[in-house]
Scaffold this motif. Structure first.
Motif, PDB file in Angstrom:
ATOM      1  N   GLY A 269       0.793  -1.218   0.000  1.00  0.00           N
ATOM      2  CA  GLY A 269       0.000   0.000   0.000  1.00  0.00           C
ATOM      3  C   GLY A 269       0.822   1.262   0.000  1.00  0.00           C
ATOM      4  N   MET A 270       2.155   1.140   0.148  1.00  0.00           N
ATOM      5  CA  MET A 270       3.044   2.295   0.125  1.00  0.00           C
ATOM      6  C   MET A 270       3.804   2.409  -1.197  1.00  0.00           C
ATOM      7  SD  MET A 270       2.297   3.535   3.011  1.00  0.00           S
ATOM      8  CE  MET A 270       3.504   4.857   3.118  1.00  0.00           C
ATOM      9  N   GLY A 271       3.541   1.520  -2.156  1.00  0.00           N
ATOM     10  CA  GLY A 271       4.204   1.584  -3.454  1.00  0.00           C
ATOM     11  C   GLY A 271       4.955   0.300  -3.760  1.00  0.00           C
ATOM     12  N   LEU A 303      -6.531  -1.488  -4.692  1.00  0.00           N
ATOM     13  CA  LEU A 303      -6.916  -1.022  -6.023  1.00  0.00           C
ATOM     14  C   LEU A 303      -5.950   0.029  -6.537  1.00  0.00           C
ATOM     15  CD1 LEU A 303      -8.922  -1.197  -8.335  1.00  0.00           C
ATOM     16  CD2 LEU A 303     -10.303   0.560  -7.200  1.00  0.00           C
ATOM     17  N   HIS A 304      -5.462   0.895  -5.653  1.00  0.00           N
ATOM     18  CA  HIS A 304      -4.517   1.920  -6.089  1.00  0.00           C
ATOM     19  C   HIS A 304      -3.206   1.288  -6.535  1.00  0.00           C
ATOM     20  CE1 HIS A 304      -6.601   5.376  -3.659  1.00  0.00           C
ATOM     21  NE2 HIS A 304      -7.450   4.627  -4.347  1.00  0.00           N
ATOM     22  N   ASP A 327     -11.394  -5.442  -5.514  1.00  0.00           N
ATOM     23  CA  ASP A 327     -10.279  -4.798  -6.202  1.00  0.00           C
ATOM     24  C   ASP A 327      -9.640  -5.771  -7.193  1.00  0.00           C
ATOM     25  OD1 ASP A 327     -10.838  -2.692  -4.607  1.00  0.00           O
ATOM     26  OD2 ASP A 327      -9.034  -2.815  -3.372  1.00  0.00           O
ATOM     27  N   ALA A 328      -9.476  -7.023  -6.763  1.00  0.00           N
ATOM     28  CA  ALA A 328      -8.906  -8.023  -7.673  1.00  0.00           C
ATOM     29  C   ALA A 328      -9.849  -8.332  -8.819  1.00  0.00           C
ATOM     30  CB  ALA A 328      -8.573  -9.297  -6.891  1.00  0.00           C
ATOM     31  N   ALA A 329     -11.158  -8.410  -8.526  1.00  0.00           N
ATOM     32  CA  ALA A 329     -12.131  -8.709  -9.570  1.00  0.00           C
ATOM     33  C   ALA A 329     -12.213  -7.585 -10.596  1.00  0.00           C
ATOM     34  CB  ALA A 329     -13.503  -8.954  -8.944  1.00  0.00           C
ATOM     35  N   ALA A 330     -11.958  -6.347 -10.165  1.00  0.00           N
ATOM     36  CA  ALA A 330     -12.080  -5.212 -11.073  1.00  0.00           C
ATOM     37  C   ALA A 330     -11.018  -5.216 -12.167  1.00  0.00           C
ATOM     38  CB  ALA A 330     -12.019  -3.907 -10.282  1.00  0.00           C
TER      39      ALA A 330
END
Length: 374
Positions: A269-271, A303-304, A327-330
């Protein structure tokens, strides 16, 4: 310095004298004097100089979480007197490890070893080493620091997994060898010649047109290319154990690829945490980086991270909550294979389903090995 036992004996001696002396008990004064003298003798015992050579080794310097790590202490008496009552104390991430050093005659050496705590992942300073000289009754102690702290790196635990197969085009013979990039067979583009390139790959038309020797760059169209994303939001996990398991799962998924020298990207989540391109020994770099990962209040949702992950290959998303499953499904259409791993105790009714996403729940690494689709 006077220990708690020493202060307790001194206080008791004063109390005995204060109570017994006014009543005319001569024994009270004798007992009080004896107690205070014992504390003083202990202090004098520890004040005597100690000439020692002390050296500590930590082995191994990198260890998987929960596996044994040992400190080996070498102590040599370089003085003229025999030394006894020596205690070595090491501080390792808030835990104090104490070991007794056997008595040392003049010009003799002793070696002792002791286990270091490895339950918590991360950089673990070991030390500074304190060597205590204690009197025979434990009434006084003198501490001397030796050397500098050593660093122990506690890395995630891993389990052996097969790389996830990806690639829209397949060779009939399946995956290439461990040196797949150099054995590639599909045209990717042109580049300038570099000493050592196979002259059979020279593209003569482009060479004639540009005046520069050009070669064809080849790659394997079935080369596994994997993106592993670790959810590092604190709200995604119920406790430390769940997050540690999530890091272990992410490390296992990434190392399944790097150990066969295929590329993998690890994001949090931090990159981006690490981008291994398929070189030798990159699994060690992956483990070193994941050893330092922590939950971050500022971590972005998966997602990001997925928006920066590109497309193609396989995707592994690890989280402690099914809230990250959408998020994975998107992004399932951007990848050849999508795997969502939720860590923690199994939910009632089994994991939810998402079109195009392989969903598994694991409570430990053994369950991961059994449920892994590779």
């Amino acid at each position: 310095m006077i220990t708690r036992a020493g202060w307790g004996l001194a206080a008791a001696s004063v109390l005995v004298y204060a109570v017994g002396a006014p009543l005319g008990y001569a024994q009270a004064a004798v007992l009080a004097l004896t107690g205070v003298a014992a504390v003083g003798a202990g202090a004098l015992w520890t004040l005597r100089g100690v000439r020692l050579e002390v050296r500590r080794e930590v082995t191994p310097v990198k260890v998987a979480r929960g596996e044994p790590a040992v400190a080996i202490l070498h102590v040599r008496n370089t003085g003229r007197w025999r030394h006894a009552g020596l205690l070595a104390r090491d501080v390792c991430r808030g835990t104090t490890v104490t070991v007794e050093v056997p008595a040392l005659a003049r010009h003799t050496a002793r070696t002792v070893s002791y286990r270091l705590p490895t339950r918590r992942r991360g950089e673990t300073p070991v030390g500074p080493l304190l060597l205590d000289r204690v009197d025979p009754f434990g009434l006084a102690r003198r501490s001397v620091a030796y050397g500098r702290p050593d660093m122990l790196l506690v890395r995630p635990r891993t389990v052996v997994l097969a790389p996830l197969r990806s690639g829209r085009q397949r060779h009939l013979d399946g995956l290439t060898s461990r040196s797949a990039p150099s054995g590639a067979s599909s045209f990717k583009g042109l580049r300038e010649y570099v000493i050592g390139d196979d002259l059979r790959h020279v593209h003569w038309r482009s060479t004639a047109r540009t005046g520069t020797l050009m070669v064809k760059e080849l790659t394997d169209v079935n080369l596994p290319d994997t993106v592993t994303i670790l959810d590092t939001r604190p709200s995604s996990y119920e406790g430390d154990d769940e997050f540690e398991l999530a890091v272990d799962v992410a490390a296992s998924a990434a190392c399944a690829v790097t150990r066969d020298r295929f590329p993998v990207r690890v994001l949090t989540g931090m990159g981006e945490l690490v981008h291994a391109k398929g070189g030798p020994g990159e699994d060690e770099e992956v483990l070193d980086r994941l050893a330092l990962v922590e939950r971050e209040a500022a971590a972005e949702p998966p997602l990001h991270a997925l928006r920066r992950a590109g497309s193609g290959g396989a995707l592994v998303l690890v989280s402690g909550t099914f809230a990250a499953l959408p998020d994975a499904a998107a992004v399932r259409r951007r990848f050849d294979q999508v795997l969502f791993v939720r860590v923690g105790d199994p939910t009632d009714g089994g994991p939810p389903r998402a079109a195009g996403v392989n969903v598994i729940e694991v409570a430990d690494l053994e369950e991961l090995a059994a449920a892994w689709p590779g």
